[in-house]
Design an enzyme around this catalytic site. Structure first.
Site, short mmCIF file in Angstrom:
data_model
loop_
_atom_site.label_atom_id
_atom_site.label_comp_id
_atom_site.label_asym_id
_atom_site.label_seq_id
_atom_site.Cartn_x
_atom_site.Cartn_y
_atom_site.Cartn_z
CG HIS A 241 -1.73 -1.00 1.59
ND1 HIS A 241 -3.08 -0.79 1.71
CD2 HIS A 241 -1.53 -2.31 1.82
CE1 HIS A 241 -3.68 -1.93 2.01
NE2 HIS A 241 -2.75 -2.88 2.08
NE ARG B 271 9.00 -5.14 -0.76
CZ ARG B 271 9.03 -4.59 0.45
NH1 ARG B 271 7.96 -4.52 1.16
NH2 ARG B 271 10.16 -4.15 0.95
CE1 TYR C 157 -1.57 -4.58 -2.02
CE2 TYR C 157 -2.41 -5.30 0.09
CZ TYR C 157 -1.34 -4.98 -0.72
OH TYR C 157 -0.05 -5.06 -0.25
P1 FAD Z 1 14.47 -3.16 3.41
O1 FAD Z 1 13.36 -3.02 2.45
O2 FAD Z 1 14.62 -4.45 4.16
O3 FAD Z 1 15.80 -2.87 2.61
C1 FAD Z 1 17.07 -3.09 3.16
C2 FAD Z 1 18.05 -3.27 2.01
O4 FAD Z 1 19.37 -3.29 2.53
C3 FAD Z 1 17.85 -4.59 1.27
O5 FAD Z 1 17.80 -4.35 -0.12
C4 FAD Z 1 19.04 -5.42 1.70
O6 FAD Z 1 19.46 -6.35 0.70
C5 FAD Z 1 20.10 -4.34 1.93
N1 FAD Z 1 21.14 -4.73 2.90
C6 FAD Z 1 20.98 -5.38 4.09
N2 FAD Z 1 22.16 -5.53 4.70
C7 FAD Z 1 23.10 -4.97 3.90
C8 FAD Z 1 24.52 -4.81 4.01
N3 FAD Z 1 25.19 -5.27 5.08
N4 FAD Z 1 25.17 -4.17 3.00
C9 FAD Z 1 24.48 -3.70 1.93
N5 FAD Z 1 23.14 -3.83 1.76
C10 FAD Z 1 22.46 -4.44 2.74
N6 FAD Z 1 5.20 -1.57 4.32
C11 FAD Z 1 4.35 -0.65 3.79
O7 FAD Z 1 4.61 0.56 3.87
N7 FAD Z 1 3.19 -1.04 3.17
C12 FAD Z 1 2.85 -2.36 3.06
O8 FAD Z 1 1.79 -2.68 2.48
C13 FAD Z 1 3.73 -3.37 3.63
N8 FAD Z 1 3.44 -4.70 3.57
C14 FAD Z 1 4.31 -5.60 4.13
C15 FAD Z 1 4.00 -6.98 4.12
C16 FAD Z 1 4.87 -7.92 4.70
C17 FAD Z 1 4.48 -9.38 4.73
C18 FAD Z 1 6.09 -7.50 5.28
C19 FAD Z 1 7.05 -8.49 5.90
C20 FAD Z 1 6.41 -6.13 5.30
C21 FAD Z 1 5.52 -5.18 4.74
N9 FAD Z 1 5.80 -3.81 4.79
C22 FAD Z 1 4.93 -2.89 4.25
C23 FAD Z 1 7.00 -3.33 5.50
C24 FAD Z 1 8.12 -3.05 4.56
O9 FAD Z 1 8.39 -4.16 3.74
C25 FAD Z 1 9.40 -2.69 5.32
O10 FAD Z 1 9.11 -1.89 6.42
C26 FAD Z 1 10.32 -1.94 4.36
O11 FAD Z 1 10.75 -2.80 3.34
C27 FAD Z 1 11.51 -1.34 5.09
O12 FAD Z 1 12.34 -0.69 4.14
P2 FAD Z 1 13.88 -0.53 4.40
O13 FAD Z 1 14.43 0.14 3.19
O14 FAD Z 1 14.10 0.07 5.74
O15 FAD Z 1 14.43 -2.02 4.53
#
Ligand code: FAD
Length: 382
Positions: free
Chosen positions: A47, A108, A215
């Site tokens: 979403h 996504r 959805y």
């Molecule tokens: P991430 O998306 O986890 O990205 C982290 C990145 O860092 C990754 O690409 C990883 O490979 C990289 N990485 C990790 N360690 C290292 C390293 N040491 N060196 C280099 N790169 C590294 N959120 C919403 O807003 N709406 C939704 O509808 C929603 N639905 C969800 C459904 C499910 C089932 C789940 C599990 C989560 C959902 N979320 C949703 C939450 C959302 O997926 C996360 O909160 C979001 O992806 C966080 O983003 P981020 O960039 O902080 O981390």
């Protein structure tokens, strides 16, 4: 000459991609390092509320997303067994008028690909897993798993729930398994035509201890998606997800409404993910290092706001660097934390409780928020 500091973003997930794009737009020499060799279009939806779409406007991809996504008129909450409506939250035109942008649901993988395409491709490095940082000198020295080292003035940890940078700041500590899993499946809408049932654009089916959120993930409504929350006491698979099955889904949703049974019948492949959390962190930044997104506030996804918080963090961080002047990065980081901690912690708590929009309520505190416009709170002096 550009005298802005050089910035390294660790992780090109949704938060890291937003941070990289906004920093590059604001003129910061920014490099983004991602551990994955490439990204795949995994079967999942997301979403994007008006709060996120306002950031997408700044990144320059709001219109593309509007064209790509499904535009539900309502978020419906329904009793999983009887189908009775528990809430009808107006979105669609109402969201555009009252919260300042659209509410959409998308695939996504499509969203991620679009966001990553906004980064300067010459400064995006795949297959670069950060293993260590040394923040003791005038620059941060980063060491990667391939043995290479790089330097930057400031380093942003957008490296997700198992963040290496968080570990550097706070020591090793595994995230907490919440006791719930999420099943995720994408279903061809073509298959659903065989049923004389109404498949609504955004609906959450609830019972006491579990739910199924459903959805469309494409504007043409060809791909329908469900994501669940189901209690499962232990997670000892040691991987970020495993395969599930139609049989497992039937068991988990026994007695649920015929619409849910139809979705399970039409399921071809379904995966199962552990839902991980952390308690609010006591530290978001230190010296030249700062965290955002799941690296500092991972949460159960039951408000559909986890990525939204990561993207809002990115926007607020860039705003604070601009506001204070990046040479005063420690003040900027503290201003950022001051303006994000309470909101992110509140969203973590409501997500944990899984009460969001279960009954009719006013969602304006989430959807109307604009990280670029909200009045800034000043840190209390130590
Ligand atoms: P991430 O998306 O986890 O990205 C982290 C990145 O860092 C990754 O690409 C990883 O490979 C990289 N990485 C990790 N360690 C290292 C390293 N040491 N060196 C280099 N790169 C590294 N959120 C919403 O807003 N709406 C939704 O509808 C929603 N639905 C969800 C459904 C499910 C089932 C789940 C599990 C989560 C959902 N979320 C949703 C939450 C959302 O997926 C996360 O909160 C979001 O992806 C966080 O983003 P981020 O960039 O902080 O981390």
């Amino acid at each position: 000459m550009n005298n802005k500091p050089t910035i390294a973003v660790i992780g090109a997930g949704l938060g890291g991609a937003a941070a990289g794009a906004l920093l590059q737009k604001a003129g910061y020499p920014t490099k983004v390092y991602e551990q994955a060799p490439a990204f795949a279009r995994l079967g999942a939806g997301i979403h994007l509320g008006p709060n996120v779409m306002k950031v997408m406007r700044r990144i320059g991809i709001e219109e593309k997303l509007n064209a790509m996504g499904s535009h539900p008129d309502y978020w419906f909450s329904r009793n999983g067994m009887t189908g009775e409506y528990q809430s009808r939250i107006p979105l669609g035109e109402f969201a555009r008028e009252n919260y300042g942008a659209a509410y959409i649901t998308v695939h996504r993988g499509d969203l991620h690909e679009l966001m990553v395409s906004t980064l300067d491709q010459d400064n995006l490095y795949f297959d670069k897993r950060l293993v260590d940082v040394d923040d003791s000198g005038g620059k941060v020295v980063m060491t990667f798993a391939d043995g290479s080292t790089e330097e930057a003035d400031l380093v942003i940890g957008a490296d997700g729930v198992n963040s290496r940078l968080r570990e550097k700041l706070l020591g090793p500590e595994a995230p907490i398994y919440s006791g719930w899993v999420a099943h995720r499946a994408i279903i061809s809408a073509e298959k659903l035509k065989a049923y004389d049932l109404d498949f609504e654009a955004c609906v959450k089916w609830w019972s006491e201890d579990r739910h199924m959120m459903v959805y469309f993930v494409t504007g043409d409504e060809k791909e329908y998606y469900y994501v669940t929350g189901v209690p499962e006491p232990d997670w000892d698979h040691g991987t970020s997800f495993v395969d599930s099955s139609r049989e497992e889904m039937r068991k988990a949703f026994e007695g649920y409404h015929p619409t849910v049974q139809a979705l399970i019948d039409c399921t071809e492949t379904v995966t199962k993910w552990p839902l991980l959390e952390r308690n609010p962190l006591p530290l978001w930044h230190e010296n030249r290092l700062v965290l955002l997104g799941d690296a500092c506030h991972p949460m159960k996804p039951h408000m559909a706001q986890g990525a939204a918080m990561a993207i809002e963090d990115a926007a607020m961080l860039v705003r604070c660097l601009e506001e204070v002047g990046a040479e005063h990065y420690q003040q900027a980081f503290e201003l950022y934390r001051t303006n994000r901690f309470e909101r992110a912690s509140r969203v973590q708590q409501v997500s944990h409780d899984n009460t969001w929009l279960r009954e009719d309520e006013d969602p304006a505190w989430v959807f109307a928020y604009d990280p670029f416009e909200v009045p800034l709170k000043q840190p209390t002096s130590q």
